[in-house]
Design an enzyme around this catalytic site. Sequence first.
Site, PDB file in Angstrom:
ATOM      1  N   LYS A 289      10.280  -0.300   0.753  1.00  0.00           N
ATOM      2  CA  LYS A 289      10.087   0.482  -0.230  1.00  0.00           C
ATOM      3  C   LYS A 289       9.616   2.325   0.005  1.00  0.00           C
ATOM      4  O   LYS A 289       8.778   2.000   0.793  1.00  0.00           O
ATOM      5  CB  LYS A 289       8.549   0.277  -1.145  1.00  0.00           C
TER       6      LYS A 289
ATOM      7  N   HIS B  77      -3.440   3.853  -8.822  1.00  0.00           N
ATOM      8  CA  HIS B  77      -2.736   4.370  -9.154  1.00  0.00           C
ATOM      9  C   HIS B  77      -3.545   5.801  -9.343  1.00  0.00           C
ATOM     10  O   HIS B  77      -3.484   7.484  -9.519  1.00  0.00           O
ATOM     11  CB  HIS B  77      -1.777   4.063  -9.643  1.00  0.00           C
TER      12      HIS B  77
ATOM     13  N   GLU C 238      11.390  -7.031  -6.432  1.00  0.00           N
ATOM     14  CA  GLU C 238      10.577  -7.305  -6.705  1.00  0.00           C
ATOM     15  C   GLU C 238      10.177  -7.490  -8.817  1.00  0.00           C
ATOM     16  O   GLU C 238      10.496  -7.433  -9.238  1.00  0.00           O
ATOM     17  CB  GLU C 238       9.716  -5.719  -7.188  1.00  0.00           C
TER      18      GLU C 238
ATOM     19  N   HIS D   6      -5.491   6.423  -0.463  1.00  0.00           N
ATOM     20  CA  HIS D   6      -4.242   4.953  -1.428  1.00  0.00           C
ATOM     21  C   HIS D   6      -5.402   3.556  -1.435  1.00  0.00           C
ATOM     22  O   HIS D   6      -5.482   2.976  -2.308  1.00  0.00           O
ATOM     23  CB  HIS D   6      -3.303   4.903  -0.734  1.00  0.00           C
TER      24      HIS D   6
ATOM     25  N   GLU E 128      -5.695  -2.756   2.368  1.00  0.00           N
ATOM     26  CA  GLU E 128      -4.459  -4.062   1.296  1.00  0.00           C
ATOM     27  C   GLU E 128      -4.017  -4.936   2.592  1.00  0.00           C
ATOM     28  O   GLU E 128      -3.586  -6.144   1.722  1.00  0.00           O
ATOM     29  CB  GLU E 128      -3.660  -2.789   2.028  1.00  0.00           C
TER      30      GLU E 128
ATOM     31  N   HIS F 141      -3.043  -1.983  -7.467  1.00  0.00           N
ATOM     32  CA  HIS F 141      -2.780  -1.197  -7.909  1.00  0.00           C
ATOM     33  C   HIS F 141      -2.067  -0.049  -8.990  1.00  0.00           C
ATOM     34  O   HIS F 141      -1.832   0.986  -9.297  1.00  0.00           O
ATOM     35  CB  HIS F 141      -1.240  -0.898  -7.270  1.00  0.00           C
TER      36      HIS F 141
ATOM     37  N   ARG G 224      24.648   8.862   1.189  1.00  0.00           N
ATOM     38  CA  ARG G 224      24.859   8.059   0.505  1.00  0.00           C
ATOM     39  C   ARG G 224      23.494   6.570   1.651  1.00  0.00           C
ATOM     40  O   ARG G 224      24.354   5.383   0.894  1.00  0.00           O
ATOM     41  CB  ARG G 224      25.971   7.628   0.045  1.00  0.00           C
TER      42      ARG G 224
ATOM     43  N   ARG H 283       6.970 -10.906  -5.161  1.00  0.00           N
ATOM     44  CA  ARG H 283       6.573  -9.635  -4.329  1.00  0.00           C
ATOM     45  C   ARG H 283       5.496  -8.549  -5.427  1.00  0.00           C
ATOM     46  O   ARG H 283       4.449  -8.180  -5.012  1.00  0.00           O
ATOM     47  CB  ARG H 283       7.573  -8.865  -4.052  1.00  0.00           C
TER      48      ARG H 283
ATOM     49  N   ASN I   5       1.051  -5.629  -5.698  1.00  0.00           N
ATOM     50  CA  ASN I   5       0.657  -4.384  -6.218  1.00  0.00           C
ATOM     51  C   ASN I   5      -0.833  -5.284  -7.078  1.00  0.00           C
ATOM     52  O   ASN I   5      -0.690  -4.435  -7.297  1.00  0.00           O
ATOM     53  CB  ASN I   5       2.078  -4.339  -7.755  1.00  0.00           C
TER      54      ASN I   5
ATOM     55  N   LYS J 233       3.748 -10.511   4.255  1.00  0.00           N
ATOM     56  CA  LYS J 233       4.653  -9.398   3.865  1.00  0.00           C
ATOM     57  C   LYS J 233       6.103  -9.632   3.615  1.00  0.00           C
ATOM     58  O   LYS J 233       7.284 -10.054   2.899  1.00  0.00           O
ATOM     59  CB  LYS J 233       4.245  -8.183   4.429  1.00  0.00           C
TER      60      LYS J 233
HETATM   61  P1  NAD Z   1      -0.593   8.735   5.581  1.00  0.00           P
HETATM   62  O1  NAD Z   1       0.612   8.686   5.693  1.00  0.00           O
HETATM   63  O2  NAD Z   1      -1.390  10.497   4.497  1.00  0.00           O
HETATM   64  O3  NAD Z   1      -1.799   8.900   7.025  1.00  0.00           O
HETATM   65  C1  NAD Z   1      -3.199   9.126   6.801  1.00  0.00           C
HETATM   66  C2  NAD Z   1      -3.804  10.542   7.482  1.00  0.00           C
HETATM   67  O4  NAD Z   1      -3.582  10.044   9.107  1.00  0.00           O
HETATM   68  C3  NAD Z   1      -3.374  12.023   7.600  1.00  0.00           C
HETATM   69  O5  NAD Z   1      -3.755  12.135   7.518  1.00  0.00           O
HETATM   70  C4  NAD Z   1      -2.264  11.193   9.087  1.00  0.00           C
HETATM   71  O6  NAD Z   1      -1.396  12.378   9.918  1.00  0.00           O
HETATM   72  C5  NAD Z   1      -3.525  10.594   9.693  1.00  0.00           C
HETATM   73  N1  NAD Z   1      -3.021   9.466  11.062  1.00  0.00           N
HETATM   74  C6  NAD Z   1      -2.183   8.352  10.722  1.00  0.00           C
HETATM   75  N2  NAD Z   1      -1.451   8.120  11.375  1.00  0.00           N
HETATM   76  C7  NAD Z   1      -2.631   8.571  12.468  1.00  0.00           C
HETATM   77  C8  NAD Z   1      -3.039   8.493  13.844  1.00  0.00           C
HETATM   78  N3  NAD Z   1      -2.545   6.824  14.658  1.00  0.00           N
HETATM   79  N4  NAD Z   1      -3.859   9.030  15.149  1.00  0.00           N
HETATM   80  C9  NAD Z   1      -4.965  10.000  14.214  1.00  0.00           C
HETATM   81  N5  NAD Z   1      -4.786  10.026  12.865  1.00  0.00           N
HETATM   82  C10 NAD Z   1      -3.767   9.294  12.568  1.00  0.00           C
HETATM   83  O7  NAD Z   1      -1.265   7.864   5.010  1.00  0.00           O
HETATM   84  P2  NAD Z   1      -1.597   5.866   4.967  1.00  0.00           P
HETATM   85  O8  NAD Z   1      -2.744   4.835   4.385  1.00  0.00           O
HETATM   86  O9  NAD Z   1      -0.602   5.614   5.856  1.00  0.00           O
HETATM   87  O10 NAD Z   1      -0.248   5.574   3.124  1.00  0.00           O
HETATM   88  C11 NAD Z   1      -0.447   5.693   2.681  1.00  0.00           C
HETATM   89  C12 NAD Z   1       0.491   6.051   1.724  1.00  0.00           C
HETATM   90  O11 NAD Z   1       1.156   4.808   2.041  1.00  0.00           O
HETATM   91  C13 NAD Z   1       0.559   6.655   0.358  1.00  0.00           C
HETATM   92  O12 NAD Z   1       1.275   7.262  -0.179  1.00  0.00           O
HETATM   93  C14 NAD Z   1       0.768   4.972  -0.183  1.00  0.00           C
HETATM   94  O13 NAD Z   1       1.591   5.400  -1.893  1.00  0.00           O
HETATM   95  C15 NAD Z   1       1.606   4.529   0.030  1.00  0.00           C
HETATM   96  N6  NAD Z   1       1.947   3.333   0.271  1.00  0.00           N
HETATM   97  C16 NAD Z   1       3.592   2.909   0.574  1.00  0.00           C
HETATM   98  C17 NAD Z   1       3.764   1.348   0.581  1.00  0.00           C
HETATM   99  C18 NAD Z   1       5.080   0.544   0.672  1.00  0.00           C
HETATM  100  O14 NAD Z   1       5.766  -0.751   0.460  1.00  0.00           O
HETATM  101  N7  NAD Z   1       6.650   1.297   0.557  1.00  0.00           N
HETATM  102  C19 NAD Z   1       2.573   0.057   0.511  1.00  0.00           C
HETATM  103  C20 NAD Z   1       1.038   0.866   0.580  1.00  0.00           C
HETATM  104  C21 NAD Z   1       1.156   2.164   0.291  1.00  0.00           C
HETATM  105  N1  GLY Z   2       3.357  -2.700  -0.880  1.00  0.00           N
HETATM  106  C1  GLY Z   2       3.625  -3.307  -2.196  1.00  0.00           C
HETATM  107  C2  GLY Z   2       5.182  -3.844  -1.473  1.00  0.00           C
HETATM  108  O1  GLY Z   2       5.671  -3.653  -0.637  1.00  0.00           O
HETATM  109  O2  GLY Z   2       5.645  -4.440  -2.771  1.00  0.00           O
END
Ligand code: NAD
Ligand code: GLY
Length: 361
Positions: free
Chosen positions: A142, A251, A236, A264, A184, A247, A120, A240, A244, A226
């Site tokens: 998130k 998406h 949100e 992304h 972003e 997005h 939990r 907030r 998006n 942020k």
């Molecule tokens: P990712 O996590 O897939 O990383 C991208 C690639 O780079 C992967 O292959 C990883 O292994 C590699 N990598 C990461 N760091 C590295 C480094 N320092 N050196 C070498 N390789 C490295 O992609 P991302 O763009 O970081 O994240 C995308 C995800 O984030 C999506 O799922 C998206 O929905 C999510 N997201 C979430 C939020 C949130 O608020 N929670 C906001 C924006 C995006």
């Molecule tokens: N990336 C969108 C949020 O964190 O609200």
Amino acid sequence: MENITVTLGERSYPIKISSGLFKDPTAFLPLKAGNQAMLVTNKTLAGIYLNRIKDSITKAGIKIDQIILPDGEQYKTLSVMEQVLTELLHKMHGRDTTLIALGGGVIGDLTGFAAACYQRGVRFIQIPTTLLAMVDSSVGGKTAVNHSLGKNMIGAFHQPISVIIDIDCLKTLPSREFSSGLAEIIKYGIIIDSNFFIWLENHLDEILALETAALTYCIRHCCELKARLVSLDETEQGIRALLNLGHTYGHAIEVEMGYGNWLHGEAVAVGMVMAAQTAYRLNQFSVVDIVRIKKLIMRAGLPVNGPSSMSPKSYLPHIIRDKKVIAGELRLVLPTAIGKSELCIGLSKEVILTAITDCYN
Ligand code: NAD
Ligand code: GLY
């Protein structure tokens, strides 16, 4: 070291930004000697950073286990998250454990959701290693996994206890992934900060060259923006939602193209152009500003047109299923000027389709 606070009462937490932080055991406070922790990462990052981080954490006296997941957006699933939960149970982790997410947004979102669910809710720390995760996904709590029918559809709000950003690790990040993070960053300029948009127009080349001063300023500024939005509206209910921008369209691209095929940030970049085009079709945004946005996005190495294998009509079923839809009413974040945006309610499908089609010509 740069220090920012996400202000959320008792759940407030620091974002630490510096070079060389991974080698510093004090960076992992508030973990204390004797604490149990589980580090979650993927195969790619384990090969580069795992030993360095583990050394620092072990030096701080923390007992650490690890789980190494496959790498890719297609593994941000409930079944992969279950592997993390199973490992926690196998290794007898209690409610006082802390999960440590070492990776980009995929590892951060999945680990955060595992932390929200395990017994939990347990604590977790974000160690973002991509530009995207440093400026966006690691901050704000998130957490989610994907479903074949929709992106980030299963998740929870669960704040980390600390975010540790070592900008040195951007040196190993592939350039396509670096560009994905720039989407972003550009987003912040469009939604709430016209001066930052101008700063980006003037300093993008320094960022692309990984110049420390420009990069540190940029990451810090995005984290500050942020942190402010999250402090004002953690779950949100209002402002907030501006984060998006692009997005909803993005998406749709990620799901239709198959998770991981369009990154992304690439999908969000096109989505932001579609949002600007929708605002233009509603007479609330100028062509001059669309041109500025497209120019900056292209300089960042990102696309401005939708994928040729995806028809404009195929966006609509995804847009209708978006998390912002309430009682069947479409809601989209649209810009009204560079640096200003709003949540627009009651949009017609025809206007959206026309704007998407504009991004195919
Ligand atoms: P990712 O996590 O897939 O990383 C991208 C690639 O780079 C992967 O292959 C990883 O292994 C590699 N990598 C990461 N760091 C590295 C480094 N320092 N050196 C070498 N390789 C490295 O992609 P991302 O763009 O970081 O994240 C995308 C995800 O984030 C999506 O799922 C998206 O929905 C999510 N997201 C979430 C939020 C949130 O608020 N929670 C906001 C924006 C995006
Ligand atoms: N990336 C969108 C949020 O964190 O609200």
